[in-house]
Design a protein around this motif. Structure first.
Motif, PDB file in Angstrom:
ATOM      1  N   PRO A  73      45.992  31.124  25.643  1.00  0.00           N
ATOM      2  CA  PRO A  73      45.226  31.425  26.856  1.00  0.00           C
ATOM      3  C   PRO A  73      46.071  31.176  28.097  1.00  0.00           C
ATOM      4  CG  PRO A  73      44.169  29.702  25.551  1.00  0.00           C
ATOM      5  CD  PRO A  73      45.526  29.908  24.985  1.00  0.00           C
ATOM      6  N   GLN A  74      45.572  31.651  29.215  1.00  0.00           N
ATOM      7  CA  GLN A  74      46.283  31.401  30.459  1.00  0.00           C
ATOM      8  C   GLN A  74      46.114  29.947  30.867  1.00  0.00           C
ATOM      9  OE1 GLN A  74      44.560  34.396  33.162  1.00  0.00           O
ATOM     10  NE2 GLN A  74      46.667  35.033  33.441  1.00  0.00           N
ATOM     11  N   GLU A  97      42.526  49.622  31.158  1.00  0.00           N
ATOM     12  CA  GLU A  97      43.078  48.631  30.245  1.00  0.00           C
ATOM     13  C   GLU A  97      43.508  49.260  28.910  1.00  0.00           C
ATOM     14  OE1 GLU A  97      39.924  46.038  29.247  1.00  0.00           O
ATOM     15  OE2 GLU A  97      41.123  44.775  27.920  1.00  0.00           O
ATOM     16  N   PHE A  98      44.596  48.715  28.331  1.00  0.00           N
ATOM     17  CA  PHE A  98      45.012  49.136  26.989  1.00  0.00           C
ATOM     18  C   PHE A  98      45.831  48.020  26.369  1.00  0.00           C
ATOM     19  CE2 PHE A  98      48.374  50.330  29.901  1.00  0.00           C
ATOM     20  CZ  PHE A  98      49.504  49.850  29.260  1.00  0.00           C
ATOM     21  N   LEU A 110      45.146  50.780  43.724  1.00  0.00           N
ATOM     22  CA  LEU A 110      44.889  50.718  42.286  1.00  0.00           C
ATOM     23  C   LEU A 110      45.636  49.525  41.713  1.00  0.00           C
ATOM     24  CD1 LEU A 110      43.883  51.736  39.562  1.00  0.00           C
ATOM     25  CD2 LEU A 110      45.815  53.315  39.481  1.00  0.00           C
ATOM     26  N   PHE A 111      44.887  48.632  41.071  1.00  0.00           N
ATOM     27  CA  PHE A 111      45.467  47.447  40.445  1.00  0.00           C
ATOM     28  C   PHE A 111      45.009  47.430  38.986  1.00  0.00           C
ATOM     29  CE2 PHE A 111      45.393  42.465  40.614  1.00  0.00           C
ATOM     30  CZ  PHE A 111      46.470  42.412  39.760  1.00  0.00           C
ATOM     31  N   PRO A 112      45.837  47.949  38.068  1.00  0.00           N
ATOM     32  CA  PRO A 112      45.451  48.029  36.658  1.00  0.00           C
ATOM     33  C   PRO A 112      46.006  46.858  35.836  1.00  0.00           C
ATOM     34  CG  PRO A 112      47.331  49.446  37.072  1.00  0.00           C
ATOM     35  CD  PRO A 112      47.115  48.642  38.329  1.00  0.00           C
ATOM     36  N   MET A 113      45.553  46.729  34.616  1.00  0.00           N
ATOM     37  CA  MET A 113      46.051  45.650  33.747  1.00  0.00           C
ATOM     38  C   MET A 113      46.018  46.074  32.280  1.00  0.00           C
ATOM     39  SD  MET A 113      47.290  42.596  33.804  1.00  0.00           S
ATOM     40  CE  MET A 113      46.953  42.243  35.519  1.00  0.00           C
ATOM     41  N   GLY A 114      47.041  45.650  31.546  1.00  0.00           N
ATOM     42  CA  GLY A 114      47.077  45.906  30.113  1.00  0.00           C
ATOM     43  C   GLY A 114      47.467  44.638  29.363  1.00  0.00           C
ATOM     44  N   PHE A 130      41.799  37.667  20.267  1.00  0.00           N
ATOM     45  CA  PHE A 130      41.040  36.537  20.808  1.00  0.00           C
ATOM     46  C   PHE A 130      41.554  36.151  22.195  1.00  0.00           C
ATOM     47  CE2 PHE A 130      40.382  32.017  21.562  1.00  0.00           C
ATOM     48  CZ  PHE A 130      39.004  31.934  21.423  1.00  0.00           C
ATOM     49  N   PHE A 131      42.871  35.953  22.307  1.00  0.00           N
ATOM     50  CA  PHE A 131      43.399  35.498  23.595  1.00  0.00           C
ATOM     51  C   PHE A 131      43.389  36.611  24.647  1.00  0.00           C
ATOM     52  CE2 PHE A 131      45.320  32.143  20.849  1.00  0.00           C
ATOM     53  CZ  PHE A 131      44.548  31.124  21.374  1.00  0.00           C
ATOM     54  N   HIS A 132      43.452  37.830  24.190  1.00  0.00           N
ATOM     55  CA  HIS A 132      43.278  38.968  25.094  1.00  0.00           C
ATOM     56  C   HIS A 132      41.954  38.808  25.857  1.00  0.00           C
ATOM     57  CE1 HIS A 132      42.851  43.681  25.274  1.00  0.00           C
ATOM     58  NE2 HIS A 132      42.265  43.110  26.293  1.00  0.00           N
ATOM     59  N   GLN A 133      40.869  38.568  25.115  1.00  0.00           N
ATOM     60  CA  GLN A 133      39.559  38.427  25.755  1.00  0.00           C
ATOM     61  C   GLN A 133      39.521  37.198  26.668  1.00  0.00           C
ATOM     62  OE1 GLN A 133      37.287  40.661  26.147  1.00  0.00           O
ATOM     63  NE2 GLN A 133      38.570  41.972  24.878  1.00  0.00           N
ATOM     64  N   GLU A 134      40.106  36.104  26.178  1.00  0.00           N
ATOM     65  CA  GLU A 134      40.156  34.870  26.963  1.00  0.00           C
ATOM     66  C   GLU A 134      40.850  35.101  28.308  1.00  0.00           C
ATOM     67  OE1 GLU A 134      38.036  32.066  25.706  1.00  0.00           O
ATOM     68  OE2 GLU A 134      39.758  31.234  26.781  1.00  0.00           O
ATOM     69  N   ILE A 135      41.998  35.757  28.225  1.00  0.00           N
ATOM     70  CA  ILE A 135      42.794  35.979  29.443  1.00  0.00           C
ATOM     71  C   ILE A 135      42.050  36.916  30.387  1.00  0.00           C
ATOM     72  CG2 ILE A 135      44.933  36.988  30.323  1.00  0.00           C
ATOM     73  CD1 ILE A 135      46.283  36.053  27.676  1.00  0.00           C
ATOM     74  N   LYS A 136      41.432  37.930  29.792  1.00  0.00           N
ATOM     75  CA  LYS A 136      40.698  38.896  30.618  1.00  0.00           C
ATOM     76  C   LYS A 136      39.540  38.203  31.354  1.00  0.00           C
ATOM     77  CE  LYS A 136      38.246  43.281  30.262  1.00  0.00           C
ATOM     78  NZ  LYS A 136      37.803  44.360  29.378  1.00  0.00           N
TER      79      LYS A 136
END
Ligand SMILES: [Zn+2]
Length: 1001
Positions: A56-57, A157-158, A83-87, A136-142
């Motif tokens: 996690p972050q 997001e991708f 535009l501020f995107p994130m992947g 799991f950590f993808h969701q946590e960080i998001k």
């Protein structure tokens, strides 16, 4: 109402978690951060290096994203279509390695997940499947990013293992290969011997980029029966070698190297490993003690001179071959070592050895003459004490680069005599290599480099590996061009980029294991993580069409190469691609339109550690693939985050998960703390004490907002436009002018992303402005509508300025004033300077009052007087003319002397009387010189300040500030008769412009 505002400091603290949640929902509902092409607005594409979700972050991760978000919000407030995107970056081996460690029962890792980050044990159990870790950590960080208030367009997001993204990467790689920029061959790479895989920054402990450089091994011969190879970065200095150094405490080996057609080599055990990894056959014959070599003589392969071998315990068997050649005239370390030995520091080792003399072979500016020894000169100049002195490093690099660029080889270098060092260096190296008396050896610049698995990495020459050809000269030229026309913040880092571009060679771009995309033409290889994340910023633009929703995704097989050619390169026809892909022509055209609208990247944010790899690759790949119009425009680099002065790490036990910190301290507090504690490149030092301080300041701003907005007049007053002629009170004019100054400063600073100073202006300078204003209105007993309006304007300005940094606070207060959350996007814009309110004269007159109060307080402190009356004398008109004249002279010539000034004063009869008072003239000169240069011309425009009126206006404040409301304040102008009657000590004479004289009774 005002009175209540002044007493709100101890009111209840706001519940930030609740407020944050409310605003996250409103932003979501209003889709405030979803940006589509809009031809009426300037677009601005903000990107940050996306996260790698293997944990996690923590707070340390948050700085770069927070800075990028503040940047995005600022640009949005200035009217840009941002535009501020994130992947999310899944590629590579670290997630696999982590899963393997858990499966093998690594309790240390388990406990970190369980106890530091609070991951439920059943979730950790699912981590035996590597991709579950990432998911799991993808969701946590998001979630953490949302909680921090990052203004991201989540539709785009991708992850880098999405099938569609793999299609995009395959397109990129095929394109590079077609352009001849991907080759197969034998090249050196950083390598983990245990994992049998190349390593890059992602794979090393401490995230160290494994940078290596090429040494030349020069072969010295012992009786023509042994080769003693010595590694050097300066092969040209082989002409100046006086001796070799060997470590008498080290066991060396005698080994057959290569095909066996030359004498056996004597090298350290470590050197054997290095040579083996770098493509040499090495057979160890037997060991030999270092002491056995001491006192022997070797032959210099170029000069044929016979040179002694000396003992030296500083020789590290891990460096080079474990043997060192000594060039005392040009290598400060060697000179100092020789000096220390002969001076007896190690006289035991030197016992019985003749003393060699330095041989100077290079002449350069400042180091000319027959008996000059450059090392000696520089060592003496820098005051180096012994061979452990860190100054030697400086001496070495200084002399090295001086001689490289300016040095010329002397007569004693044979056919190279007279040649520049920069030119001769490569020629001598080639001569050594061609004649078999030299070899190449690669070494890491910083050692040791350790793999995440714990193994020490080596440089390995890999055969049949796929490489990106970053060595290609034309490619380098384009990369330089891009860097040189790009905005780099801070600019001091630009040369670092150019250095990396020059330095980069072939780079391994595929691995045998890990998550990611397979090489399209060689399916046994997986594209490694720093190679599939260089142009993904372009993919953001179209990803919302591809990952539309579960029912309407574009199937990966429809994402053909010709589609990407069309969207990103403008090649081909949409009609034909529509037929080929079965996608509608409209959709294809929309993707192209959206790409040409949002691209290029306007700003890319990243940590400083990514300069030597990711950020430079990002530039390289853009210039290889896209037209100049789509090259990135700006790179912003920031330092890292420390916790109480220490690097955040598990072993220090100071890792604080970001989401936990947000819950405990509020998102705005953390955002402001991250950005206010350090300049861009410095490491930001985080502490709970600083967090509490910032939180209490933000709470104060909140309280003021809530109280002002509860006033009945606020709606009316905010909408009421005041013209400067409606404002007559000095303090009102002053604070309006100061607001413009703060806006101007904050805007200029924000444009250069000097966020620490921006926040200082908003939190501290504006606070001081407010306090001064409050003192002024209180001392006059003013509670009128105008005051109310001005305070509201002040609050409005401050809220707008702080909005990019503390968006929750800004939204909440703004909404409480305006009461319309729906319009927050349009209304909460960046404030502009209203020139009408700019009033330098009033700023000066309020400064005058502040200084006057301080002067009187100082006198009271020194004299311990309890006066009943204060007489203040302002200077005569002619003194103002003198002041103006001196100001003019000093603006024109900062170094004007007293006699210049006296001469100039004599030219004008109105002010020539000043010449009889040299002391006064000198004092005025000092006054003027003490003003910052940029404020001098401002003062020149003010001409004549009505000090008398200003001081009378502030008389009640002066007495209250001096702690005695009954104190009588009398002000006289030196010009008036009245002054003479009330000046028993002739104080008025010493008054100067901006420096009234004071007399206490
Ligand atoms: Zn390893």
């Amino acid at each position: 109402m005002l009175d209540s505002y002044l007493h709100v400091k101890h009111a209840a603290r706001p519940d930030w978690n609740l407020i944050e949640k409310k605003w996250r929902n409103i932003w979501d509902e209003q889709k405030i951060f979803e940006s589509d092409p809009d031809s009426t607005k300037h677009k601005y594409l903000v990107t940050v290096a996306y996260p790698y979700p293997n944990s996690p972050q923590h707070i340390g991760h948050g700085r770069t994203y927070t800075l990028a978000d503040a940047h995005a919000r600022y640009k949005r407030m200035r009217g840009n279509n941002v535009l501020f995107p994130m992947g999310f970056h899944y590629t590579g081996t670290p997630i696999l390695a982590m899963s393997r460690r858990l499966v093998s029962g690594d309790m240390d890792l388990y406990n970190t997940f369980r106890n530091v980050y609070g991951v439920p044990s059943e979730v950790i159990e699912s981590f035996n499947e590597p991709v579950n870790i990432a998911r799991f950590f993808h969701q946590e960080i998001k979630e953490g990013m949302k909680e921090m208030g990052f203004s991201i367009d989540w539709r785009r997001e991708f992850t880098t293992i999405d099938e569609a993204f793999s299609k995009f990467i395959a397109w990129q790689f095929n394109l590079l290969k077609k352009k001849g920029l991907i080759i197969q061959g034998s090249h050196p790479v950083g390598w983990c011997p245990r994992d049998q895989n190349p390593v890059s920054q992602h794979d090393t402990l401490g995230d160290i980029e494994p940078i290596f450089i090429e040494y030349t091994l020069v072969k010295f011969y012992l009786n023509d029966t042994y080769v003693l190879p010595v590694a050097t970065l300066r092969p040209e200095t082989v002409y100046g070698v006086t001796n070799l150094w060997v470590n008498p405490h080290v066991k060396y080996v005698v080994a057959r190297v290569g095909e066996g057609n030359e004498p056996m080599w004597i090298i350290s055990h470590d050197a054997v490993l290095k040579l083996k990894h770098q493509g040499h056959n090495v057979d160890i014959n037997h060991e030999i003690d270092g002491t056995k070599l001491v006192g022997q003589y070797v032959r210099n392969p170029i000069t044929q001179n016979s040179l002694p071998i000396y003992p030296a315990s500083f020789v590290d068997p891990k460096d080079g071959s474990g043997l060192v050649m000594s060039v005392p005239a040009h290598a400060p370390y060697d000179y100092q070592a020789l000096l220390d030995f002969t001076n007896g520091n190690s006289s035991k080792e030197m016992h019985n050895h003749e003393i060699v003399k330095p041989i100077t072979i290079i002449e350069s500016e400042g180091y000319e003459g027959d008996n000059v020894v450059p090392s000696q000169i520089i060592i003496e100049r820098l005051g180096v004490e012994d061979q452990h002195d860190p100054l030697l490093e400086k001496a070495t690099s200084e002399l090295y680069s001086h001689e490289f660029y300016k040095g010329r080889l002397k007569e004693n270098t044979g056919k190279y005599a007279g040649m520049m060092v920069s030119e001769a260096k490569d020629l001598i190296r080639s001569e050594l290599l061609q004649n078999g008396i030299g070899e190449i050896l690669y070494e890491f610049v910083k050692k040791p480099v350790k793999c995440r698995c714990g193994e020490e990495c080596v440089v390995k020459v890999l055969n049949d590996q796929w490489f990106l050809k970053y060595s290609e000269a034309q490619w380098k030229d384009l990369a330089h061009e891009c860097i040189n026309r790009m905005d780099i913040v801070p600019d001091e880092i630009r040369s670092e980029f150019n250095y990396v571009v020059d330095w980069l060679k072939e780079r391994a771009c595929a691995r045998k294991s890990g998550l990611g995309t397979r090489l399209p033409w060689d399916q046994g290889w997986i594209i490694e993580s720093l190679s599939d994340s260089v142009i993904y910023t372009a993919y953001y633009i179209i990803s919302r069409y591809i990952h539309f929703d579960d029912d309407n995704n574009i199937p990966a097989q429809n994402l053909t190469e010709s589609l990407f050619d069309y969207v990103f390169l403008g090649e081909g026809s949409s009609k034909r691609i529509s037929e080929e892909t079965t996608l509608s022509e409209e959709l294809i055209c929309n993707m192209r339109t959206e790409f040409t609208y949002f691209y290029p990247v306007d700003t890319r944010h990243s940590g400083r550690d990514l300069v030597p790899n990711h950020l430079t690759f990002f530039v390289f790949n853009h210039v290889a693939i896209f037209d100049r119009a789509y090259w990135p425009r700006q790179i912003v680099v920031n330092g890292s985050v420390l916790m109480d002065g220490k690097k955040m790490s598990k072993s220090f036990g100071n890792i604080i998960p970001l989401r936990q910190a947000v819950r405990e301290h509020s998102a705005d507090t953390i955002r402001v703390a991250m950005l206010s504690s350090a300049e861009l490149l410095q490491d930001a030092d985080f502490s709970f004490e600083a967090l509490r301080g910032i939180r209490s300041r933000l709470d104060d701003i909140y309280q003021m907002g809530i109280h002002l907005s509860s006033s009945d007049n606020i709606q009316k007053s905010l909408k009421q436009l005041y013209h400067s002629q409606d404002v007559t009170e000095s303090e009102d004019k002053w604070i309006l002018s100061m607001m413009q100054r703060r806006i101007r400063d904050a805007t200029e600073l924000m444009d250069r992303l000097r966020v620490r100073e921006v926040l200082h202006t908003i939190l501290y300078s504006m606070e001081q402005d407010l306090q001064w204003y409050n003192k002024r209105i209180r001392s006059k007993g003013r509670f009128d509508l105008l005051v109310n309006t001005i305070l509201s304007m002040f609050l409005e300005t401050r809220i707008k300025l702080i909005a990019p940094f503390a968006p929750f606070l800004a939204s909440e207060v703004w909404n409480s004033i305006v009461g319309d959350a729906a319009k927050i996007k349009e209304d909460l814009d960046w404030p502009g300077v209203v020139e009408e309110y700019t009033d330098p004269a009033t700023e000066e007159s309020e400064d005058l009052i502040k200084n006057l109060i301080q002067d009187i307080q100082n006198i009271l402190k020194v004299t311990k007087m309890k006066p009943t009356c204060v007489n203040i004398y302002t200077s005569a008109k002619w003194k103002w003319k003198v002041y103006q004249r001196i100001l003019e002279l000093i603006i024109a010539n900062r170094n004007s002397s007293l006699s210049d000034v006296m001469r100039a004063l004599g030219e004008n009869s109105e002010i020539s009387q000043a010449r009889s008072d040299v002391k006064l003239v000198k004092k005025i000169m000092e006054d003027v010189l003490s003003i910052p240069a940029e404020r001098r011309s401002l003062k020149l425009n003010i001409k004549n300040l009505d000090e008398l009126m200003a001081i009378e206006d502030a008389a009640s404040l002066i007495s209250s500030e001096l702690g005695d409301l009954n104190l009588e304040i009398s002000v006289f102008s030196e010009d008036e008769e009245e002054a003479k009657k009330n000046d028993p000590k002739s104080k008025a004479r010493s008054s100067r412009p901006f420096k009234p004289a004071i007399y206490l009774i």
